[in-house]
Scaffold this motif. Structure first.
Motif, PDB file in Angstrom:
ATOM      1  N   ILE A   9      31.804  15.918 -24.059  1.00 28.71           N
ATOM      2  CA  ILE A   9      30.443  16.382 -23.753  1.00 28.71           C
ATOM      3  C   ILE A   9      30.199  16.336 -22.251  1.00 28.71           C
ATOM      4  CG2 ILE A   9      27.982  15.841 -23.972  1.00 28.71           C
ATOM      5  CD1 ILE A   9      28.984  17.035 -26.476  1.00 28.71           C
ATOM      6  N   LEU A  10      30.591  15.228 -21.627  1.00 29.05           N
ATOM      7  CA  LEU A  10      30.399  15.077 -20.185  1.00 29.05           C
ATOM      8  C   LEU A  10      31.202  16.112 -19.401  1.00 29.05           C
ATOM      9  CD1 LEU A  10      30.454  11.179 -19.832  1.00 29.05           C
ATOM     10  CD2 LEU A  10      28.472  12.697 -19.653  1.00 29.05           C
ATOM     11  N   ILE A  11      32.427  16.374 -19.840  1.00 30.36           N
ATOM     12  CA  ILE A  11      33.257  17.374 -19.162  1.00 30.36           C
ATOM     13  C   ILE A  11      32.622  18.758 -19.284  1.00 30.36           C
ATOM     14  CG2 ILE A  11      35.485  18.580 -19.219  1.00 30.36           C
ATOM     15  CD1 ILE A  11      36.732  15.908 -20.139  1.00 30.36           C
ATOM     16  N   GLU A  12      32.116  19.077 -20.468  1.00 32.91           N
ATOM     17  CA  GLU A  12      31.466  20.381 -20.674  1.00 32.91           C
ATOM     18  C   GLU A  12      30.235  20.524 -19.800  1.00 32.91           C
ATOM     19  OE1 GLU A  12      28.478  23.062 -22.300  1.00 32.91           O
ATOM     20  OE2 GLU A  12      28.383  20.876 -22.571  1.00 32.91           O
ATOM     21  N   GLN A  13      29.440  19.461 -19.725  1.00 31.27           N
ATOM     22  CA  GLN A  13      28.236  19.492 -18.899  1.00 31.27           C
ATOM     23  C   GLN A  13      28.601  19.614 -17.416  1.00 31.27           C
ATOM     24  OE1 GLN A  13      24.698  19.003 -20.040  1.00 31.27           O
ATOM     25  NE2 GLN A  13      25.770  19.809 -21.814  1.00 31.27           N
ATOM     26  N   TRP A  14      29.630  18.887 -17.001  1.00 32.13           N
ATOM     27  CA  TRP A  14      30.061  18.938 -15.600  1.00 32.13           C
ATOM     28  C   TRP A  14      30.577  20.330 -15.243  1.00 32.13           C
ATOM     29  CZ3 TRP A  14      35.037  19.994 -13.818  1.00 32.13           C
ATOM     30  CH2 TRP A  14      35.213  19.853 -12.433  1.00 32.13           C
ATOM     31  N   ALA A  15      31.430  20.901 -16.078  1.00 32.99           N
ATOM     32  CA  ALA A  15      32.001  22.219 -15.800  1.00 32.99           C
ATOM     33  C   ALA A  15      30.907  23.289 -15.761  1.00 32.99           C
ATOM     34  CB  ALA A  15      33.045  22.581 -16.852  1.00 32.99           C
ATOM     35  N   THR A  16      29.934  23.181 -16.659  1.00 28.84           N
ATOM     36  CA  THR A  16      28.820  24.127 -16.656  1.00 28.84           C
ATOM     37  C   THR A  16      28.022  23.995 -15.363  1.00 28.84           C
ATOM     38  OG1 THR A  16      28.663  24.048 -19.077  1.00 28.84           O
ATOM     39  CG2 THR A  16      26.734  24.859 -17.881  1.00 28.84           C
ATOM     40  N   GLY A  17      27.785  22.753 -14.938  1.00 25.96           N
ATOM     41  CA  GLY A  17      27.069  22.515 -13.681  1.00 25.96           C
ATOM     42  C   GLY A  17      27.805  23.083 -12.481  1.00 25.96           C
ATOM     43  N   VAL A  18      29.128  22.956 -12.473  1.00 24.02           N
ATOM     44  CA  VAL A  18      29.941  23.512 -11.384  1.00 24.02           C
ATOM     45  C   VAL A  18      29.787  25.035 -11.339  1.00 24.02           C
ATOM     46  CG1 VAL A  18      32.315  23.928 -10.609  1.00 24.02           C
ATOM     47  CG2 VAL A  18      31.627  21.638 -11.333  1.00 24.02           C
ATOM     48  N   CYS A  19      29.828  25.665 -12.509  1.00 27.33           N
ATOM     49  CA  CYS A  19      29.671  27.126 -12.564  1.00 27.33           C
ATOM     50  C   CYS A  19      28.289  27.555 -12.078  1.00 27.33           C
ATOM     51  CB  CYS A  19      29.887  27.618 -14.000  1.00 27.33           C
ATOM     52  SG  CYS A  19      31.597  27.530 -14.561  1.00 27.33           S
ATOM     53  N   LEU A  20      27.261  26.845 -12.494  1.00 23.92           N
ATOM     54  CA  LEU A  20      25.902  27.187 -12.075  1.00 23.92           C
ATOM     55  C   LEU A  20      25.722  27.005 -10.572  1.00 23.92           C
ATOM     56  CD1 LEU A  20      23.805  25.621 -14.990  1.00 23.92           C
ATOM     57  CD2 LEU A  20      24.400  28.020 -14.638  1.00 23.92           C
ATOM     58  N   THR A  21      26.354  25.959 -10.029  1.00 25.62           N
ATOM     59  CA  THR A  21      26.307  25.751  -8.583  1.00 25.62           C
ATOM     60  C   THR A  21      27.009  26.897  -7.855  1.00 25.62           C
ATOM     61  OG1 THR A  21      26.296  23.343  -8.901  1.00 25.62           O
ATOM     62  CG2 THR A  21      26.879  24.164  -6.706  1.00 25.62           C
ATOM     63  N   GLY A  22      28.136  27.345  -8.425  1.00 28.41           N
ATOM     64  CA  GLY A  22      28.872  28.458  -7.845  1.00 28.41           C
ATOM     65  C   GLY A  22      28.072  29.742  -7.814  1.00 28.41           C
ATOM     66  N   LEU A  23      27.219  29.941  -8.807  1.00 27.88           N
ATOM     67  CA  LEU A  23      26.407  31.152  -8.861  1.00 27.88           C
ATOM     68  C   LEU A  23      25.426  31.241  -7.696  1.00 27.88           C
ATOM     69  CD1 LEU A  23      25.547  31.474 -12.669  1.00 27.88           C
ATOM     70  CD2 LEU A  23      27.085  32.902 -11.336  1.00 27.88           C
TER      71      LEU A  23
END
Length: 211
Positions: A14-28
């Motif tokens: 769950i934490l990895i999924e949340q972190w990866a999603t956050g990284v993508c949103l930051t990239g946007l």
């Protein structure tokens, strides 16, 4: 000991999924092209790895074709209508209390409004395709495969509560909405035993919520 490992492993995913999603949103929202490519690329690779790994862990070839469409359409349709009905009821109560929508939904709307072009398209695809796929694999597929297999009522309640808590940390109308949505989705999976149906229903619900 085995249960502890499973619990910690599931929470870690769950934490990895949340972190990866956050990284993508930051990239946007990154200003430079290099930062955008690096953040979106690395975050997306992690999300793809999660999808593949979770698919194996769930022991389900959820991409197989559907043999019997009638129960799928009935159960999926009932679940989608139930989700929309629940949202309508809770949102109406929220409006009477002076709250426009859930905090999570408000943040997503702000994100969408701040993006343009392919970035906006990517975010919509994240909300409608990637997020539903990962959340169904984690909260329905893997959870129902690992925990409380012989106790479906408790399995449904705990899965829904965890799903709600990931989206809304405090007890509120928003939490109740996500709990109800999680409950509907886990019951759909318990009845249908096919993550494809859950992913499509979840994705359609997210898409309608964005309109």
């Amino acid at each position: 000991m085995r249960l502890v490992v499973k619990v910690l492993g599931w929470l870690g995913l769950i934490l990895i999924e949340q972190w990866a999603t956050g990284v993508c949103l930051t990239g946007l929202q990154a200003k430079s092209a290099g930062a955008t490519i690096f953040l979106l690329g690395s975050g997306t690779l992690v999300l793809i790895g999660l999808v593949l790994g979770l698919s194996y862990s769930c022991r389900q070839a959820w991409w197989w074709l559907i043999d019997q469409w009638r129960p799928v359409l009935i159960n999926g349709g009932v679940a989608l209508v139930s989700l929309l009905g629940l949202s309508l009821i809770v949102m109406t109560i929220m409006h009477h209390g002076g709250q426009v929508t859930t905090t999570n939904q408000q943040n997503l709307t702000t994100w969408l409004a701040s993006l343009h072009g392919w970035r906006q398209v990517w975010l919509i695809s994240q909300l409608v395709i990637i997020a539903p796929m990962l959340e169904e694999l984690l909260f329905r597929g893997l959870f129902c495969h690992w925990f409380l297999v012989q106790h479906q009522v408790w399995q449904a309640l705990l899965s829904a509560a965890l799903f709600a808590s990931v989206h809304e940390m405090r007890l509120s109308l928003s939490w109740v909405l996500y709990f109800g949505a999680g409950l509907i989705l886990v019951v759909l999976y318990q009845r249908q035993q096919d993550l494809k149906v859950n992913i499509v229903v979840h994705g359609l619900y997210n898409l309608i919520s964005l309109v």
